[in-house]
Design a protein around this motif. Structure first.
Motif, PDB file in Angstrom:
ATOM      1  N   VAL A  59      28.696 -35.001   1.259  1.00 43.86           N
ATOM      2  CA  VAL A  59      29.886 -34.167   1.383  1.00 43.86           C
ATOM      3  C   VAL A  59      30.068 -33.831   2.857  1.00 43.86           C
ATOM      4  N   THR A  60      31.189 -34.241   3.378  1.00 40.34           N
ATOM      5  CA  THR A  60      31.510 -33.879   4.758  1.00 40.34           C
ATOM      6  C   THR A  60      32.524 -32.751   4.724  1.00 40.34           C
ATOM      7  N   ALA A  61      32.527 -31.969   5.742  1.00 41.06           N
ATOM      8  CA  ALA A  61      33.450 -30.841   5.825  1.00 41.06           C
ATOM      9  C   ALA A  61      34.884 -31.349   5.869  1.00 41.06           C
ATOM     10  N   PRO A  62      35.826 -30.530   5.416  1.00 40.56           N
ATOM     11  CA  PRO A  62      37.227 -30.931   5.540  1.00 40.56           C
ATOM     12  C   PRO A  62      37.599 -31.045   7.019  1.00 40.56           C
ATOM     13  N   VAL A  63      38.638 -31.798   7.272  1.00 39.71           N
ATOM     14  CA  VAL A  63      39.148 -31.955   8.638  1.00 39.71           C
ATOM     15  C   VAL A  63      40.426 -31.131   8.743  1.00 39.71           C
ATOM     16  N   VAL A  64      40.526 -30.323   9.794  1.00 38.76           N
ATOM     17  CA  VAL A  64      41.676 -29.440   9.975  1.00 38.76           C
ATOM     18  C   VAL A  64      42.318 -29.736  11.329  1.00 38.76           C
ATOM     19  N   ALA A  65      43.643 -29.836  11.325  1.00 33.97           N
ATOM     20  CA  ALA A  65      44.398 -30.000  12.576  1.00 33.97           C
ATOM     21  C   ALA A  65      45.657 -29.152  12.493  1.00 33.97           C
ATOM     22  N   LEU A  66      46.068 -28.623  13.614  1.00 30.73           N
ATOM     23  CA  LEU A  66      47.292 -27.822  13.676  1.00 30.73           C
ATOM     24  C   LEU A  66      48.339 -28.567  14.486  1.00 30.73           C
ATOM     25  N   ALA A  67      49.592 -28.433  14.049  1.00 34.84           N
ATOM     26  CA  ALA A  67      50.689 -29.013  14.820  1.00 34.84           C
ATOM     27  C   ALA A  67      50.706 -28.334  16.184  1.00 34.84           C
ATOM     28  N   PRO A  68      50.911 -29.107  17.257  1.00 36.75           N
ATOM     29  CA  PRO A  68      50.881 -28.491  18.589  1.00 36.75           C
ATOM     30  C   PRO A  68      51.990 -27.456  18.753  1.00 36.75           C
ATOM     31  N   PRO A  69      51.669 -26.349  19.407  1.00 41.40           N
ATOM     32  CA  PRO A  69      52.680 -25.300  19.583  1.00 41.40           C
ATOM     33  C   PRO A  69      53.662 -25.659  20.695  1.00 41.40           C
ATOM     34  N   LEU A  70      54.790 -24.964  20.707  1.00 40.54           N
ATOM     35  CA  LEU A  70      55.725 -25.075  21.813  1.00 40.54           C
ATOM     36  C   LEU A  70      55.102 -24.425  23.039  1.00 40.54           C
ATOM     37  N   THR A  71      55.673 -24.698  24.205  1.00 43.45           N
ATOM     38  CA  THR A  71      55.177 -24.062  25.423  1.00 43.45           C
ATOM     39  C   THR A  71      55.291 -22.552  25.319  1.00 43.45           C
ATOM     40  N   LYS A  72      56.456 -22.078  24.857  1.00 45.31           N
ATOM     41  CA  LYS A  72      56.696 -20.651  24.666  1.00 45.31           C
ATOM     42  C   LYS A  72      57.609 -20.455  23.480  1.00 45.31           C
ATOM     43  N   TYR A  73      57.494 -19.290  22.860  1.00 43.82           N
ATOM     44  CA  TYR A  73      58.366 -18.903  21.762  1.00 43.82           C
ATOM     45  C   TYR A  73      59.124 -17.651  22.170  1.00 43.82           C
ATOM     46  N   ASN A  74      60.349 -17.517  21.692  1.00 45.08           N
ATOM     47  CA  ASN A  74      61.096 -16.284  21.908  1.00 45.08           C
ATOM     48  C   ASN A  74      60.668 -15.273  20.851  1.00 45.08           C
ATOM     49  N   ALA A  75      60.562 -14.027  21.255  1.00 40.50           N
ATOM     50  CA  ALA A  75      60.075 -12.976  20.358  1.00 40.50           C
ATOM     51  C   ALA A  75      61.003 -12.764  19.171  1.00 40.50           C
ATOM     52  N   ASP A  76      62.301 -13.031  19.343  1.00 39.48           N
ATOM     53  CA  ASP A  76      63.258 -12.769  18.271  1.00 39.48           C
ATOM     54  C   ASP A  76      63.484 -13.976  17.361  1.00 39.48           C
ATOM     55  N   THR A  77      62.581 -14.950  17.422  1.00 41.85           N
ATOM     56  CA  THR A  77      62.703 -16.163  16.614  1.00 41.85           C
ATOM     57  C   THR A  77      61.529 -16.265  15.639  1.00 41.85           C
ATOM     58  N   LYS A  78      61.808 -16.644  14.400  1.00 42.67           N
ATOM     59  CA  LYS A  78      60.743 -16.869  13.423  1.00 42.67           C
ATOM     60  C   LYS A  78      59.928 -18.087  13.866  1.00 42.67           C
ATOM     61  N   ILE A  79      58.615 -17.997  13.721  1.00 40.75           N
ATOM     62  CA  ILE A  79      57.715 -19.085  14.106  1.00 40.75           C
ATOM     63  C   ILE A  79      57.101 -19.662  12.828  1.00 40.75           C
ATOM     64  N   ILE A  80      57.135 -20.986  12.720  1.00 38.53           N
ATOM     65  CA  ILE A  80      56.513 -21.673  11.580  1.00 38.53           C
ATOM     66  C   ILE A  80      55.335 -22.495  12.110  1.00 38.53           C
ATOM     67  N   LEU A  81      54.151 -22.225  11.582  1.00 41.80           N
ATOM     68  CA  LEU A  81      52.949 -22.964  11.955  1.00 41.80           C
ATOM     69  C   LEU A  81      52.586 -23.915  10.819  1.00 41.80           C
ATOM     70  N   THR A  82      52.047 -25.086  11.173  1.00 41.81           N
ATOM     71  CA  THR A  82      51.681 -26.066  10.162  1.00 41.81           C
ATOM     72  C   THR A  82      50.243 -26.534  10.377  1.00 41.81           C
TER      73      THR A  82
END
Length: 186
Positions: free
Chosen positions: A17-40
């Motif tokens: 049994v090997t551990a699961p592999v996890v990766a995150l979609a790369p973030p934007l350089t910056k986000y605006n505070a008044d914008t909803k952020i979706i992480l994957t």
């Protein structure tokens, strides 16, 4: 002598049994505070998994109830899973930097959990500027107004600055005879 002995050994083979592999979609350089952020998050797993989003900034996690940590169980024998987390607009402070972590582990397993994390940088808006309207008062549709803005400071990555003028129609307290008549404000 003639002594003999027999023994039986039963081996129970278990798959590796090997551990699961996890990766995150790369973030934007910056986000605006008044914008909803979706992480994957993307998880490659061989067995049922538990996935958990968390924010490592403890002051925000403790004081801000609009960011809720999500826990989900992904049930499938094997495969690739995508799991999203929304961060509502105006949850993260302008100028702040926040580390978000996604952790995954197999359910009922001794395999250590694995995680991936990203840092979100929240854009700080321009500061120090001013806006002038000339003339300061006039009659709608007959007076020409000049609107000027100047002396704004921002990080070079955010330049050039763009702006938008919008009109807002509100009830006018000066018009008592028709209290619902709109007044144009800029």
């Amino acid at each position: 002598d003639g002594v003999t002995a027999n023994t039986t050994v039963t081996l129970q083979l278990r798959p590796i049994v090997t551990a699961p592999v996890v990766a995150l979609a790369p973030p934007l350089t910056k986000y605006n505070a008044d914008t909803k952020i979706i992480l994957t998050a993307k998880i490659i797993a061989n067995y049922d998994c538990l996935g958990v989003w968390s924010i490592l900034d403890t002051s925000l996690a403790a004081s801000n109830s609009t960011f809720t940590v999500s826990r989900t169980v992904m049930t499938s024998e094997a495969g690739i899973f995508y799991f999203q987390q929304g961060i509502p607009a105006s949850t993260l402070s302008p100028g702040g930097s926040y580390t978000i972590r996604f952790t995954a582990n197999y359910i009922n397993s001794t395999i250590q959990s694995v995680y991936a994390q990203i840092t979100l940088v929240i854009n700080r808006g321009p500061v120090g500027g001013a806006m002038e309207i000339d003339p300061a008062s006039g009659t709608a549709l007959t007076t020409s107004f000049t609107i000027s803005t100047f002396n704004w400071n921002d990080e070079p990555v955010n330049l050039p600055l763009f702006f938008t003028y919008k009109q807002l129609l509100v009830p006018s307290p000066q018009l008592a005879a028709s209290a619902t008549s709109p007044q144009l404000l800029i």
